[in-house]
Design an enzyme around this catalytic site. Structure first.
Site, PDB file in Angstrom:
ATOM      1  N   GLU A 166      63.223 -37.857  50.877  1.00 20.29           N
ATOM      2  CA  GLU A 166      64.962 -38.004  50.477  1.00 20.29           C
ATOM      3  C   GLU A 166      65.809 -36.559  50.215  1.00 20.29           C
ATOM      4  O   GLU A 166      67.243 -36.518  50.199  1.00 20.29           O
ATOM      5  CB  GLU A 166      65.405 -39.504  50.558  1.00 20.29           C
ATOM      6  CG  GLU A 166      64.370 -40.110  51.051  1.00 20.29           C
ATOM      7  CD  GLU A 166      63.531 -40.741  50.647  1.00 20.29           C
ATOM      8  OE1 GLU A 166      63.098 -42.290  50.936  1.00 20.29           O
ATOM      9  OE2 GLU A 166      62.554 -40.378  49.578  1.00 20.29           O
ATOM     10  N   LYS A 187      59.375 -55.883  32.700  1.00 28.47           N
ATOM     11  CA  LYS A 187      60.801 -56.472  32.162  1.00 28.47           C
ATOM     12  C   LYS A 187      60.140 -57.325  30.555  1.00 28.47           C
ATOM     13  O   LYS A 187      59.462 -58.283  31.066  1.00 28.47           O
ATOM     14  CB  LYS A 187      61.835 -56.442  32.577  1.00 28.47           C
ATOM     15  CG  LYS A 187      62.750 -57.430  31.841  1.00 28.47           C
ATOM     16  CD  LYS A 187      64.160 -57.875  32.222  1.00 28.47           C
ATOM     17  CE  LYS A 187      65.605 -58.052  32.159  1.00 28.47           C
ATOM     18  NZ  LYS A 187      66.950 -58.267  32.522  1.00 28.47           N
ATOM     19  N   TRP A 214      62.413 -53.560  28.240  1.00 36.22           N
ATOM     20  CA  TRP A 214      62.453 -52.969  29.814  1.00 36.22           C
ATOM     21  C   TRP A 214      61.064 -51.888  29.008  1.00 36.22           C
ATOM     22  O   TRP A 214      61.054 -51.168  27.598  1.00 36.22           O
ATOM     23  CB  TRP A 214      63.178 -51.556  29.566  1.00 36.22           C
ATOM     24  CG  TRP A 214      63.929 -52.336  30.928  1.00 36.22           C
ATOM     25  CD1 TRP A 214      66.008 -52.839  30.832  1.00 36.22           C
ATOM     26  CD2 TRP A 214      64.281 -53.272  32.357  1.00 36.22           C
ATOM     27  NE1 TRP A 214      66.381 -53.222  31.454  1.00 36.22           N
ATOM     28  CE2 TRP A 214      65.201 -53.941  32.547  1.00 36.22           C
ATOM     29  CE3 TRP A 214      63.102 -53.144  33.269  1.00 36.22           C
ATOM     30  CZ2 TRP A 214      65.521 -54.570  33.417  1.00 36.22           C
ATOM     31  CZ3 TRP A 214      63.567 -54.056  34.504  1.00 36.22           C
ATOM     32  CH2 TRP A 214      64.343 -54.994  34.492  1.00 36.22           C
TER      33      TRP A 214
END
Length: 536
Positions: free
Chosen positions: A322, A432, A437
């Site tokens: 992208e 998590k 995290w």
């Protein structure tokens, strides 16, 4: 009031015109799958592209029609990049490693009318032909003897090249690439002439690919993957000598690098791992490159160290289909010469800084309206915008960006005060645990630094107390016996204690996507019934 400068459309045929005019004799080398070699130059590439433009017109290809390729890296494939664009068409590079249902979907979604392919992929053609109703013509790049179909050289050989490129607008599309489809169907990314030209000019700068007329590039990154990182377009600007291999055999690649004086190469981490393994097993010296470009996924520290100790500048890059795909590229910092080797490696393990034309920001993982500071500490969802960044997927009904133009990359990263990007995970892969995290990527790269580990993948497994805990799946190097205790001991000084995996499981292989990345989706599916002992 308008300015008073000349109007010169940013269309990609200017690239090949320039390369043929200013660097016409600069050589291209192709090593074919059958072991033969051919040589071309920028002038002959342009001439063949013009003949291909005539051949496409004779087939009735019109402006905007999609022409597909199913091929590896070689000069005839390069001809097609410019020949299709020169006919006003849209080049659709198909990844032959995709699964059958994905191959069916993308060719039909694109409505390809012509398919050019390597003989090695004839079995795919035979299997898929009836499932591709829109494809009217098939042309083989390297047909075997007594081939019953149309061969590429005969096809363009019926034309003289005495023609002009089809006029197009710089906002017209020139290329179509599909994502690898890790979730759902692949999505099409439609590149335009203007975005491709700006991306190519950005790619040659010293802080990116660092190309000039002396550069000799062997791209291992396939021409079907993310526009081959823009290399076929950028290389034309400076008249790069391209050395192509239609096979990814490390022995072949090393030989070509030495024999042809390759200065630059580009590939995903697994490519460099394969070259290391070949050189180590055969005693072959690792080729001395000026620049080794690594992208596709984060490169482990030991890989970067080895290449740097071999005298190569490592351009650790980040991007995606992208983003055309350049987003960031690693380059020396202003204080580079005053840094120790370890400090330099610390910088290169990150994914570099944005080239001009790219803007980055990170937002809170739990609240995407909250932008995070560039403090070198705060990890968040990475967003990007710029002139070669996607706005809407091909044939989608809605834009793929936020109201203010930011595209959500799906990556988790940290931005440092100097703009350097440090990727830590994918948003769907980050673990998590207890409200904090854990980066699966950092765990994996640290584990791969163990001398007995060939590959590693970390995923989060359910835990009644901590929500998730990391489990590390490891492939040991051939001939090596490795234990979980050895891996944990290796990790202890490298990561926080609470990041240490609750389990290390040894497996024969780790699943990969069609583009060579670890497929966490397939890994989770394979171990869907896995239960941590502490969670039982």
């Amino acid at each position: 009031m308008l300015g008073a400068m000349q109007s010169w459309e940013l269309v990609v045929t200017h690239l090949i015109d320039h390369a043929a005019r200013e660097h016409g004799a600069r050589e291209h080398v192709t090593y074919w799958a059958d072991g033969t070699e051919t040589r071309a130059n920028w002038a002959s590439i342009r001439h063949d592209a013009l003949r291909m433009t005539q051949a496409l017109r004779a087939l009735g290809i019109r402006k905007g029609d999609r022409v597909a390729t199913l091929a590896m890296n070689h000069s005839r494939h390069l001809v097609s990049w410019y020949g299709v664009a020169g006919a006003g068409g849209v080049l659709h590079t198909i990844n032959p490693r995709l699964f059958e249902d994905q191959l069916e979907y993308i060719a039909n979604h694109a409505e390809d009318r012509v398919l050019l392919y390597d003989a090695a992929f004839q079995p795919i053609i035979d299997k898929m032909r009836d499932k591709w109703p829109t494809i009217e013509h098939y042309v083989c790049y390297d047909p075997p003897e007594e081939f019953g179909g149309m061969g590429f050289e005969d096809w363009i050989g019926a034309h003289d090249g005495d023609t002009a490129w089809v006029p197009v607008d710089e906002r017209d599309p020139c290329m179509l690439c599909y994502t690898s489809g890790t979730t759902g169907n692949p999505k099409g990314v439609l590149y335009e002439h203007r975005s491709t030209m700006i991306h190519a000019m950005a790619g040659i700068q010293p802080n990116a690919f660092d190309f000039d007329a002396r550069s000799v590039m062997l791209p291992v990154v396939p021409m079907f993957h993310a526009a081959s990182w823009g290399l076929p377009w950028a290389g034309a600007i400076t008249g790069v000598k391209f050395v192509y291999a239609a096979v990814n055999d490390p022995a072949v690649l090393c030989n070509l690098m030495e024999r042809e004086g390759v200065t630059h190469s580009a590939g995903v981490p697994t490519v460099w791992l394969a070259m290391f393994q070949h050189c180590d097993s055969t005693g072959t010296p690792l080729p001395k490159l000026q620049q080794a470009i690594i992208g596709g996924s984060a490169a482990p520290r030991f890989m970067i160290e080895r290449l740097m100790k071999n005298g190569s500048r490592v351009a650790h890059a980040w991007g995606m289909t992208e983003t055309s795909p350049i987003g960031t590229v690693g380059a020396p910092t202003p204080d580079w010469d005053s840094l120790s080797f370890e400090e330099q490696v610390d910088i290169v393990t990150r994914q570099g800084r944005p080239v001009f034309g790219v803007e980055l920001r990170t937002v809170d993982l739990d609240d995407w309206t909250k932008e995070l500071p560039r403090d070198g500490k705060s990890a968040g969802a990475l967003q990007i915008r710029g002139p070669w960044i996607i706005e809407r997927y091909f044939r989608a009904e809605e834009d793929a960006v936020t109201e203010d133009g930011w595209f959500n990359t799906g990556d988790v990263g940290i931005l440092h005060p100097d703009g350097t990007l440090q990727l830590t995970d994918r948003t769907k892969d980050v673990i998590k645990s207890g409200g904090e995290w854990i980066s699966s990527v950092e765990l994996e790269n640290a584990a791969c630094g163990h001398p007995k580990v060939a590959e590693a993948a970390a995923i989060g497994m359910p835990h009644p107390k901590w929500d998730e805990r990391p489990v590390l799946f490891v492939v040991a190097k051939e001939g090596c016996e490795c234990t979980a205790e050895e891996v944990i001991g290796h990790l202890e000084p490298l990561v926080a204690k609470w990041w240490l995996p609750d389990a290390v499981e040894f497996v024969d292989d780790i699943p990969h996507t069609a583009t060579g990345k670890i497929s966490k989706k397939d890994l989770r599916a394979r171990f869907a019934d896995y239960t941590l002992e502490a969670a039982e």
